[in-house]
Design a protein around this motif. Structure first.
Motif, PDB file in Angstrom:
ATOM      1  N   UNK A 226      97.250  62.315  35.967  1.00 42.61           N
ATOM      2  CA  UNK A 226      98.274  61.361  36.422  1.00 42.61           C
ATOM      3  C   UNK A 226      99.634  61.624  35.793  1.00 42.61           C
ATOM      4  N   UNK A 227      99.632  61.969  34.514  1.00 44.09           N
ATOM      5  CA  UNK A 227     100.898  62.137  33.805  1.00 44.09           C
ATOM      6  C   UNK A 227     101.773  63.210  34.444  1.00 44.09           C
ATOM      7  N   UNK A 228     101.138  64.218  35.029  1.00 44.02           N
ATOM      8  CA  UNK A 228     101.919  65.282  35.658  1.00 44.02           C
ATOM      9  C   UNK A 228     102.531  64.831  36.982  1.00 44.02           C
ATOM     10  N   UNK A 229     101.796  63.992  37.702  1.00 48.33           N
ATOM     11  CA  UNK A 229     102.296  63.505  38.987  1.00 48.33           C
ATOM     12  C   UNK A 229     103.347  62.406  38.819  1.00 48.33           C
ATOM     13  N   UNK A 230     103.193  61.582  37.780  1.00 52.97           N
ATOM     14  CA  UNK A 230     104.055  60.412  37.622  1.00 52.97           C
ATOM     15  C   UNK A 230     105.256  60.660  36.715  1.00 52.97           C
ATOM     16  N   UNK A 231     105.236  61.739  35.940  1.00 48.62           N
ATOM     17  CA  UNK A 231     106.347  62.019  35.020  1.00 48.62           C
ATOM     18  C   UNK A 231     107.710  62.083  35.704  1.00 48.62           C
ATOM     19  N   UNK A 232     107.825  62.579  36.956  1.00 44.07           N
ATOM     20  CA  UNK A 232     109.154  62.621  37.591  1.00 44.07           C
ATOM     21  C   UNK A 232     109.829  61.260  37.715  1.00 44.07           C
ATOM     22  N   UNK A 233     109.057  60.171  37.782  1.00 45.04           N
ATOM     23  CA  UNK A 233     109.683  58.850  37.949  1.00 45.04           C
ATOM     24  C   UNK A 233     110.526  58.484  36.730  1.00 45.04           C
ATOM     25  N   UNK A 234     109.982  58.490  35.492  1.00 48.23           N
ATOM     26  CA  UNK A 234     110.846  58.182  34.342  1.00 48.23           C
ATOM     27  C   UNK A 234     111.909  59.246  34.096  1.00 48.23           C
ATOM     28  N   UNK A 235     111.611  60.519  34.384  1.00 48.50           N
ATOM     29  CA  UNK A 235     112.597  61.574  34.155  1.00 48.50           C
ATOM     30  C   UNK A 235     113.802  61.394  35.068  1.00 48.50           C
ATOM     31  N   UNK A 236     113.540  61.137  36.355  1.00 48.36           N
ATOM     32  CA  UNK A 236     114.647  60.916  37.299  1.00 48.36           C
ATOM     33  C   UNK A 236     115.412  59.643  36.951  1.00 48.36           C
ATOM     34  N   UNK A 237     114.695  58.622  36.500  1.00 46.02           N
ATOM     35  CA  UNK A 237     115.364  57.369  36.119  1.00 46.02           C
ATOM     36  C   UNK A 237     116.328  57.599  34.964  1.00 46.02           C
ATOM     37  N   UNK A 238     115.904  58.365  33.969  1.00 38.49           N
ATOM     38  CA  UNK A 238     116.804  58.683  32.841  1.00 38.49           C
ATOM     39  C   UNK A 238     118.026  59.442  33.334  1.00 38.49           C
ATOM     40  N   UNK A 239     117.806  60.406  34.228  1.00 32.88           N
ATOM     41  CA  UNK A 239     118.934  61.140  34.785  1.00 32.88           C
ATOM     42  C   UNK A 239     119.895  60.249  35.549  1.00 32.88           C
ATOM     43  N   UNK A 240     119.355  59.289  36.303  1.00 37.14           N
ATOM     44  CA  UNK A 240     120.207  58.355  37.039  1.00 37.14           C
ATOM     45  C   UNK A 240     121.014  57.467  36.101  1.00 37.14           C
ATOM     46  N   UNK A 241     120.425  57.067  34.984  1.00 36.43           N
ATOM     47  CA  UNK A 241     121.160  56.231  34.037  1.00 36.43           C
ATOM     48  C   UNK A 241     122.341  56.998  33.438  1.00 36.43           C
ATOM     49  N   UNK A 242     122.157  58.279  33.123  1.00 33.92           N
ATOM     50  CA  UNK A 242     123.275  59.083  32.640  1.00 33.92           C
ATOM     51  C   UNK A 242     124.350  59.227  33.720  1.00 33.92           C
ATOM     52  N   UNK A 243     123.929  59.445  34.950  1.00 36.49           N
ATOM     53  CA  UNK A 243     124.878  59.551  36.061  1.00 36.49           C
ATOM     54  C   UNK A 243     125.636  58.242  36.244  1.00 36.49           C
ATOM     55  N   UNK A 244     124.917  57.127  36.127  1.00 36.13           N
ATOM     56  CA  UNK A 244     125.540  55.814  36.276  1.00 36.13           C
ATOM     57  C   UNK A 244     126.583  55.575  35.189  1.00 36.13           C
TER      58      UNK A 244
END
Length: 330
Positions: A226-244
């Motif tokens: 599961x960790x491999x499939x779900x890891x993109x969600x928190x990673x993309x969220x962190x990237x969006x926060x930096x972009x924001x």
């Protein structure tokens, strides 16, 4: 057809639509105490005047749909959250009355401004507290709620309430940055900067605390594969926060869009954590669903009316897509 799954997805969509659409106009009320000029407060309210009451359609659809399609879940949740639901609805009523009366009662504008801000803050806080209590789980035995009237109050639910208030404020700031110019826009950008940091901290803490509330939640995210499939969600969220963080300094339209994206990923993570439970930690949506013949009958109405609701909502946003000034939209 899997009517139960279709309806749980429709209810989830209605709830997300309410959170995002009514969230930003609640956020504008939350921002009211940071703006003292009546002229600017008028612009802020005019920015949502044509659309704010339509946004609450999704609250009715979500609540009514839950009652009709998952009556056991509705019964348990309304029993457990009776007090915060009533407080939230009263706050929304106060806010709606204040919205209408502010433009007509010139001698009491400050009182209605207070009612508008207080109603927005309280409604958002109650939604966050219910979210936190929902994630923690409902005390159920033999299909009945056995908890107390104030079980929904806990350190975790209070923290979730804070997170929702800040998140809505950031949504409201993003909407207004698109709609206004000049000094007011600059002030909103200044407010949005610390709100981004606060929102990022809240997301991190709530996410980590959630995985420790129930061992099953942690296993859902951290077990392999599961960790491999779900890891993109928190990673993309962190990237969006930096972009924001960078967008609030110079962008207009992207601030609101990025914040919506963060809300969507957070909501998706929330759904992944709890699925298939509609009343955590024990009742799944299949256990709580109405009979399939009822679900299929109601689905006909949903297929007819959902496009209508989406259509007039999209049309309203298209018509009032411009900037706001003292005279209104242009």
């Amino acid at each position: 057809m899997d009517y139960q799954l279709i309806w749980v997805l429709l209810i989830a969509f209605a709830v997300f639509a309410y959170v995002t659409l009514d969230g930003f106009d609640l956020g504008i009320g939350i921002l009211f105490p940071f703006e003292k000029k009546q002229e600017n407060r008028g612009k802020m309210m005019n920015a949502i005047a044509p659309i704010w009451d339509g946004n609450e359609t999704w609250l009715v659809l979500g609540g009514g749909g839950l009652y009709a399609t998952f009556p056991e879940a509705y019964s348990l949740l309304m029993t457990a959250f009776y007090i915060p639901v009533i407080v939230m609805l009263l706050a929304l009523v106060f806010r709606g009355v204040a919205f209408e009366f502010r433009f007509k009662s010139r001698d009491h504008t400050n009182h209605w401004d207070f009612a508008f801000a207080a109603g927005s803050i309280i409604a958002a806080a109650m939604q966050g507290a219910m979210l936190g209590a929902f994630i923690e789980g409902i005390n159920i035995k033999d299909g009945h709620f056995i908890g107390g009237a104030f079980d929904w109050i806990s350190p975790f639910s209070i923290f979730c309430a804070s997170a929702v208030v800040v998140g809505y404020a950031l949504l409201g700031a993003g909407w207004l940055i698109m709609k206004v110019d000049g000094p007011l826009q600059g002030k909103l950008r200044a407010i949005a900067k610390p709100a981004v940091i606060w929102m990022a901290a809240n997301l991190a803490v709530v996410s980590l605390m959630t995985t420790y509330l129930n061992p099953a939640y942690g296993d859902r995210w951290f077990s392999t594969p599961n960790i491999y499939y779900l890891a993109p969600i928190p990673i993309v969220t962190v990237g969006l926060m930096f972009w924001l963080w960078h967008a609030v300094k110079r962008r207009e339209k992207t601030v609101f869009g990025i914040t919506l994206s963060v809300f969507f990923l957070s909501y998706l993570g929330f759904g992944i954590t709890l699925f298939p439970h509609i009343v955590p930690p024990v009742i799944s949506f299949r256990d709580a669903a109405s009979p399939d013949n009822s679900l299929s009958f109601m689905l006909v109405g949903a297929v007819i009316f959902l496009p209508v609701i989406l259509g007039y909502t999209a049309y309203a946003y298209y018509v009032f897509r411009g900037k706001i000034d003292d005279a209104g939209y242009h």
